[in-house]
Design a protein around this motif. Sequence first.
Motif, mmCIF file in Angstrom:
data_model
loop_
_atom_site.group_PDB
_atom_site.id
_atom_site.type_symbol
_atom_site.label_atom_id
_atom_site.label_comp_id
_atom_site.label_asym_id
_atom_site.label_seq_id
_atom_site.Cartn_x
_atom_site.Cartn_y
_atom_site.Cartn_z
ATOM 1 N N LEU A 43 -55.422 69.027 59.347
ATOM 2 C CA LEU A 43 -56.214 70.065 60.020
ATOM 3 C C LEU A 43 -55.693 71.457 59.696
ATOM 4 C CD1 LEU A 43 -56.551 68.346 63.516
ATOM 5 C CD2 LEU A 43 -58.320 68.541 61.774
ATOM 6 N N ILE A 44 -54.390 71.542 59.439
ATOM 7 C CA ILE A 44 -53.776 72.812 59.049
ATOM 8 C C ILE A 44 -53.097 72.571 57.716
ATOM 9 C CG2 ILE A 44 -52.010 74.528 59.591
ATOM 10 C CD1 ILE A 44 -52.377 73.902 62.488
ATOM 11 N N GLY A 45 -53.305 73.463 56.780
ATOM 12 C CA GLY A 45 -52.793 73.164 55.453
ATOM 13 C C GLY A 45 -51.666 74.045 54.958
ATOM 14 N N ASP A 46 -51.401 75.151 55.633
ATOM 15 C CA ASP A 46 -50.502 76.096 54.976
ATOM 16 C C ASP A 46 -49.080 76.131 55.559
ATOM 17 O OD1 ASP A 46 -51.221 77.180 57.330
ATOM 18 O OD2 ASP A 46 -51.743 79.149 56.549
ATOM 19 N N VAL A 47 -48.679 75.072 56.231
ATOM 20 C CA VAL A 47 -47.286 75.038 56.675
ATOM 21 C C VAL A 47 -46.726 73.647 56.386
ATOM 22 C CG1 VAL A 47 -48.049 74.580 59.033
ATOM 23 C CG2 VAL A 47 -45.728 75.321 58.665
ATOM 24 N N GLU A 48 -45.463 73.629 55.929
ATOM 25 C CA GLU A 48 -44.868 72.349 55.552
ATOM 26 C C GLU A 48 -44.212 71.664 56.735
ATOM 27 O OE1 GLU A 48 -42.853 71.859 51.506
ATOM 28 O OE2 GLU A 48 -42.625 73.984 51.990
ATOM 29 N N ILE A 49 -44.235 70.331 56.726
ATOM 30 C CA ILE A 49 -43.583 69.546 57.771
ATOM 31 C C ILE A 49 -42.091 69.889 57.852
ATOM 32 C CG2 ILE A 49 -42.827 67.178 58.322
ATOM 33 C CD1 ILE A 49 -45.617 67.743 59.232
ATOM 34 N N LYS A 50 -41.497 70.081 56.708
ATOM 35 C CA LYS A 50 -40.074 70.434 56.645
ATOM 36 C C LYS A 50 -39.790 71.685 57.486
ATOM 37 C CE LYS A 50 -38.660 72.003 52.700
ATOM 38 N NZ LYS A 50 -38.443 72.014 51.244
ATOM 39 N N THR A 51 -40.686 72.673 57.344
ATOM 40 C CA THR A 51 -40.527 73.924 58.091
ATOM 41 C C THR A 51 -40.637 73.659 59.591
ATOM 42 O OG1 THR A 51 -41.631 75.024 56.265
ATOM 43 C CG2 THR A 51 -41.425 76.279 58.318
ATOM 44 N N LEU A 52 -41.624 72.853 59.973
ATOM 45 C CA LEU A 52 -41.815 72.564 61.398
ATOM 46 C C LEU A 52 -40.616 71.802 61.964
ATOM 47 C CD1 LEU A 52 -45.575 71.567 61.326
ATOM 48 C CD2 LEU A 52 -44.599 73.672 62.258
ATOM 49 N N ASN A 53 -40.142 70.803 61.216
ATOM 50 C CA ASN A 53 -38.965 70.037 61.654
ATOM 51 C C ASN A 53 -37.803 70.973 61.934
ATOM 52 O OD1 ASN A 53 -40.411 67.725 61.332
ATOM 53 N ND2 ASN A 53 -39.306 67.000 59.520
ATOM 54 N N LYS A 54 -37.621 71.917 61.022
ATOM 55 C CA LYS A 54 -36.518 72.855 61.150
ATOM 56 C C LYS A 54 -36.714 73.746 62.382
ATOM 57 C CE LYS A 54 -34.184 76.458 58.698
ATOM 58 N NZ LYS A 54 -34.384 77.535 57.744
ATOM 59 N N LEU A 55 -37.965 74.141 62.620
ATOM 60 C CA LEU A 55 -38.236 75.021 63.759
ATOM 61 C C LEU A 55 -37.930 74.346 65.100
ATOM 62 C CD1 LEU A 55 -41.512 76.857 62.648
ATOM 63 C CD2 LEU A 55 -39.210 77.809 62.829
ATOM 64 N N PHE A 56 -38.147 73.021 65.171
ATOM 65 C CA PHE A 56 -37.814 72.295 66.406
ATOM 66 C C PHE A 56 -36.342 72.498 66.753
ATOM 67 C CE2 PHE A 56 -41.633 69.615 65.678
ATOM 68 C CZ PHE A 56 -42.132 69.602 66.962
ATOM 69 N N ILE A 57 -35.495 72.516 65.738
ATOM 70 C CA ILE A 57 -34.058 72.652 65.975
ATOM 71 C C ILE A 57 -33.655 74.122 66.108
ATOM 72 C CG2 ILE A 57 -31.751 72.137 65.049
ATOM 73 C CD1 ILE A 57 -33.302 69.610 65.713
ATOM 74 N N CYS A 58 -34.161 74.948 65.193
ATOM 75 C CA CYS A 58 -33.668 76.326 65.108
ATOM 76 C C CYS A 58 -34.188 77.255 66.197
ATOM 77 C CB CYS A 58 -33.977 76.912 63.744
ATOM 78 S SG CYS A 58 -33.031 76.112 62.450
ATOM 79 N N THR A 59 -35.225 76.831 66.957
ATOM 80 C CA THR A 59 -35.706 77.701 68.027
ATOM 81 C C THR A 59 -35.031 77.372 69.359
ATOM 82 O OG1 THR A 59 -37.552 76.198 68.419
ATOM 83 C CG2 THR A 59 -37.967 78.078 66.984
ATOM 84 N N GLN A 60 -34.088 76.436 69.329
ATOM 85 C CA GLN A 60 -33.379 76.121 70.565
ATOM 86 C C GLN A 60 -32.355 77.224 70.875
ATOM 87 O OE1 GLN A 60 -32.395 71.864 71.201
ATOM 88 N NE2 GLN A 60 -33.605 71.497 69.376
ATOM 89 N N PRO A 61 -31.991 77.359 72.162
ATOM 90 C CA PRO A 61 -31.229 78.541 72.603
ATOM 91 C C PRO A 61 -29.950 78.854 71.805
ATOM 92 C CG PRO A 61 -31.940 77.276 74.496
ATOM 93 C CD PRO A 61 -32.353 76.498 73.284
ATOM 94 N N ALA A 62 -29.100 77.870 71.589
ATOM 95 C CA ALA A 62 -27.837 78.178 70.916
ATOM 96 C C ALA A 62 -28.076 78.582 69.460
ATOM 97 C CB ALA A 62 -26.886 76.986 70.988
ATOM 98 N N HIS A 63 -29.056 77.959 68.822
ATOM 99 C CA HIS A 63 -29.358 78.308 67.434
ATOM 100 C C HIS A 63 -29.815 79.760 67.318
ATOM 101 C CE1 HIS A 63 -28.831 74.209 66.085
ATOM 102 N NE2 HIS A 63 -29.024 74.630 64.848
#
Lengths: 360, 171
Positions: free
Chosen positions: A301-321
Amino acid sequence: MSIEHLTNTCGEWLKGSGPDSDIVMSSRIRLARNLADFPFVRRCTDIDRANIESTVRERLKNSEHLKSLNYINVATLDTLDQQFLVERQLISRELAQGNGARAVAIDEQESLSLMVNEEDHLRIQLMRSGFDIDAAWQMIDQVDDEIEEHITYAFNSKLGYLTACPTNVGTGMRVSVLMHLPALVDTRQIEKVFRALQKINLAVRGLHGEGSQAMGDFYQISNQITLGKSEHELMRQVCDAVPAVISYERKAREFLISQSQHDLFDQVSRAYGTLQTAQKISSEETMHLLSKVRMGVNLGLIGDVEIKTLNKLFICTQPAHLQKMVGSKLDTAHRNRERANYLHAHLKSLKNGDKTDGVN
Amino acid sequence: MKCQKCEKPATFHITDLTGDEGILALHLCPECAKQFLEQPEKKSPSATPTLSGLLSQQLKLGQTAEELAKLDKRECPICGTSFFEFRQSGRLGCPHDYLFFANELEPLIASIHGKIEHIGKRPKRGTQDSELQTELIRLRREMKDAINSEDYELASSLRDKIRRIEQGELQ
């Protein structure tokens, strides 16, 4: 080596490759081991803990393959750094909040993490991207052999590897698969799946293991029993159940599309839009929206973002990161603004194409 | 067809096979259906009983309060952990506890795992020295006690003994 260089990298297990990685985020095996000549951690004096930690540290240096591990003294880290390692899944909350000497040794890819003085003297953990338990076992089995050449494990010929808690005795092995199940959550079938899994002796937990809430629709499925079955049988038990859960999730996704593709596309697009344009956003909302977008990408449904990027965002948007990346401590309001900035920068749309129809 | 719980049109047709009153057919509107499907299970017997639950269940069988009190006081000669402490924390004190409390642990382990024998991986080097290793745990504890009671003579002789075993082990 320090924590600092970790802030610029990202674990191998987040790369979003490997079998069925649209639904299975990662596969992990952990082994609980204890030194034969010390009491279990809870019963240890401070001196015992320090001796265990230094023994492990010294013996690892003698090991050809393990001497290059990045060895981090967890006891002397400040709380922010400890939390950072927890968010990265390199240490458990229990280790972060523990007492006395404790440490973790990790490899360059962040696949292997070896916790010292957690509930057991040693907790060896190996993570792989996607549904790839066999590779995880091959690697962790070797690491275990290597450590055993230098350290005498507490082992009993009848009961196997002896652990602080009788629930881990025997193989000391926990096989777990981290799954992204947004459609099963959305269609409210998740409880049913869990009950079915419990009936065949599998446990279901949230993202950060025991007692944690399921964030971003991520669930860990793992074996409950550790004794009386071989390592391969235990792996089989978990691996046999995973394809069924994958197919339930796929069916639930198909159902959501068939019911109203337009509604689903609307939800996913709004989630994506919010992440791209928000000026402040909480960790919880981020997880929730990222989960929708991740499913949207996997459904085409969305084509211009990679799964790898999203996976990383799950971790990197957490408070300590976030705080490590900014380089200073931030209060919640500040973090919410930083998080929005960070999402902005990483989800800058290449071109917000008009994909109103056509799922594939 | 109208929803059985309100006046809206029923679009969900649910057949509940798990209810107490046998098979139940329901015709509901989307909102009422959501409410119905979300209601928690009346009782969902956990397939993963807790350790403390298992322990108390198991100890009730065939034990009088007196026997239990006596059992609670038993202490592992190596690490000093009492059965009471284990019951409270769910964690054992040292590898020797598995032998010392073997009779009590066996039924517990059987109810957790369904089996009582390990058939998986074994250390390649074998475990020939485990008695000496266990001895080290006891000696270190005695040394600590000696220091606490300011018996430094005993403490230093224990320390020498510990060193001899440790060095022997390293060869």
